[in-house]
Design an enzyme around this catalytic site. Sequence first.
Site, PDB file in Angstrom:
ATOM      1  CE1 TYR A  11      -4.367  -1.038   0.197  1.00  0.00           C
ATOM      2  CE2 TYR A  11      -3.298  -2.844   1.263  1.00  0.00           C
ATOM      3  CZ  TYR A  11      -4.384  -2.323   0.511  1.00  0.00           C
ATOM      4  OH  TYR A  11      -5.530  -3.221   0.122  1.00  0.00           O
ATOM      5  NE  ARG A 152       2.919  13.237   9.472  1.00  0.00           N
ATOM      6  CZ  ARG A 152       3.283  14.305   9.553  1.00  0.00           C
ATOM      7  NH1 ARG A 152       3.517  15.500   8.699  1.00  0.00           N
ATOM      8  NH2 ARG A 152       3.696  14.773  10.845  1.00  0.00           N
ATOM      9  CE  LYS A 204       2.857   5.896  10.516  1.00  0.00           C
ATOM     10  NZ  LYS A 204       1.980   6.311   9.597  1.00  0.00           N
ATOM     11  CG  ASN A 208      -1.020   5.903  13.114  1.00  0.00           C
ATOM     12  OD1 ASN A 208      -1.356   7.084  12.815  1.00  0.00           O
ATOM     13  ND2 ASN A 208      -0.262   5.190  12.585  1.00  0.00           N
ATOM     14  NE  ARG A 244      -9.193  26.798  23.953  1.00  0.00           N
ATOM     15  CZ  ARG A 244      -9.836  27.689  23.917  1.00  0.00           C
ATOM     16  NH1 ARG A 244      -9.615  28.511  22.889  1.00  0.00           N
ATOM     17  NH2 ARG A 244     -10.648  28.219  24.943  1.00  0.00           N
ATOM     18  CB  CYS A 258      -1.548   2.574  10.945  1.00  0.00           C
ATOM     19  SG  CYS A 258      -1.542   2.114   9.154  1.00  0.00           S
ATOM     20  NE  ARG A 322      -4.545  -6.537   4.429  1.00  0.00           N
ATOM     21  CZ  ARG A 322      -3.538  -5.907   3.973  1.00  0.00           C
ATOM     22  NH1 ARG A 322      -2.427  -6.860   3.902  1.00  0.00           N
ATOM     23  NH2 ARG A 322      -3.538  -4.862   3.663  1.00  0.00           N
TER      24      ARG A 322
END
Length: 415
Positions: A11, A152, A204, A208, A244, A258, A322
């Site tokens: 992907y 990302r 990274k 997530n 906020r 992820c 998946r």
Amino acid sequence: MKKVCILGMGYIGLPTACMMANNGYDVFGVDVNDGIVNKLSSGKLHIEEPDLEEIFLKAFKEGKLKISKKVEKSDVYIIAVPTPVGEDDKADLSYVKDAAEMIKDYVLKDNLVILESTSPPGTTRNIVGDIIEKNTKMIAGKDYHLAFCPERVLPGKIIYELVNNDRVVGGFDDISAQLAKEVYGSFVKGNIYTTTLETSEFVKLAENTYRDVNIAFANELADICEEYKINIWDVIKFANMHPRVNILNPGPGVGGHCIAIDPWFIIENISKKETLIEKCRRINNSRPFTISNKITEILKDVKNPKVAILGITYKENVGDTRESPALVIIDELSKKGMEVFIYDPLATNYKGKLNNLDESLSEADLLLLFAAHDDFRKISLDFISEKMRNKNIFDTRNFYQKSEVEKTGIKYFRI
Ligand code: SAJ
């Protein structure tokens, strides 16, 4: 630096290979899977993603992208292989190690090696860097360049986001970071920021994990609202009017490759025993069980209940099944003796049996809306109501309007 070898045609690797091939690079796309290599080499895609086919065919037909099982000598090597989580909740880095082993004999002086796979902090330096150094005796920062460049992109919008999102690139040293920035700058229109290897690896994971923790918060609020008999969706709508506050959506669990995995990579090597991150992971993992228990309760007086599931992909409008929490729900319901029928026109890689809409709804006792594909808007509630034996909808995504459902005589349950 005009020749690039990208390891992993999944992907991320494949769209990246296509973008680079269409922006001045000669790209060698490498995968260890025969099926993938054969399919791509015959000009066919093995994954579905909007706009991917067009850029793939362009690159492929112009001979700028070549697919192979073998590494080719290049100026830049990009590793974009999976980093799943193992049984022990720790990162399985075997694919990263294999990829580094595959390139180690090819890396020459002044080449650039980039890891793109999401990994625990230290992986680029200590795994990829070590394998290359041990074999070639070349030292990162001195003899060759080493960088980490996480993706990302959002499945379903990969091509758009690949081009337009900002990126955070980590370098072993400034030159490595700058060279990696140049490589991605060939097709990225967003800003590219540079930092250290470990910072970019951590950024990274933090992104997530931020999402996972906030989804867990929404899921917990939903459970609490249920006790108070307050509509969680109204709560979120009104709370989010605060400038906020941005509460995410509760749901049937967190799937995909992820968000449900990366939080484990943050905590796997730390000394702290109890973390908010792990707690949130467990809250989100428990969601499919909560949903199946609720369904069992709704159908407790029905003999041989039949459940029709609409959408089993891990989220709306994608084909990937998946790591979908729907698989856990299907398993749980089946264990409880329920008959489960599945309708999902988008699902591409489901190993079990899929049904058509008619088979699924006929004589069903409950419709479970799992993945809210836009296409499902076309299925009228009157049609659903006519087909069902007992008329119940369990909506895990706030997809339907309660009043519209109830007009057709269907009982409406939602998170
Ligand atoms: N989900 C909820 N409630 C929400 C949002 C999502 O329950 O409010 C669920 C979805 O149903 C799905 C899962 O979470 O099962 C993940 O979906 P997602 O759309 O949030 O994310 P992914 O996994 O498709 O893509 C994420 C993205 N990360 C962030 O938004 C921070 C993407 O930008 C990353 O590139 C990708 O992970 C990745 O590869 O790491």
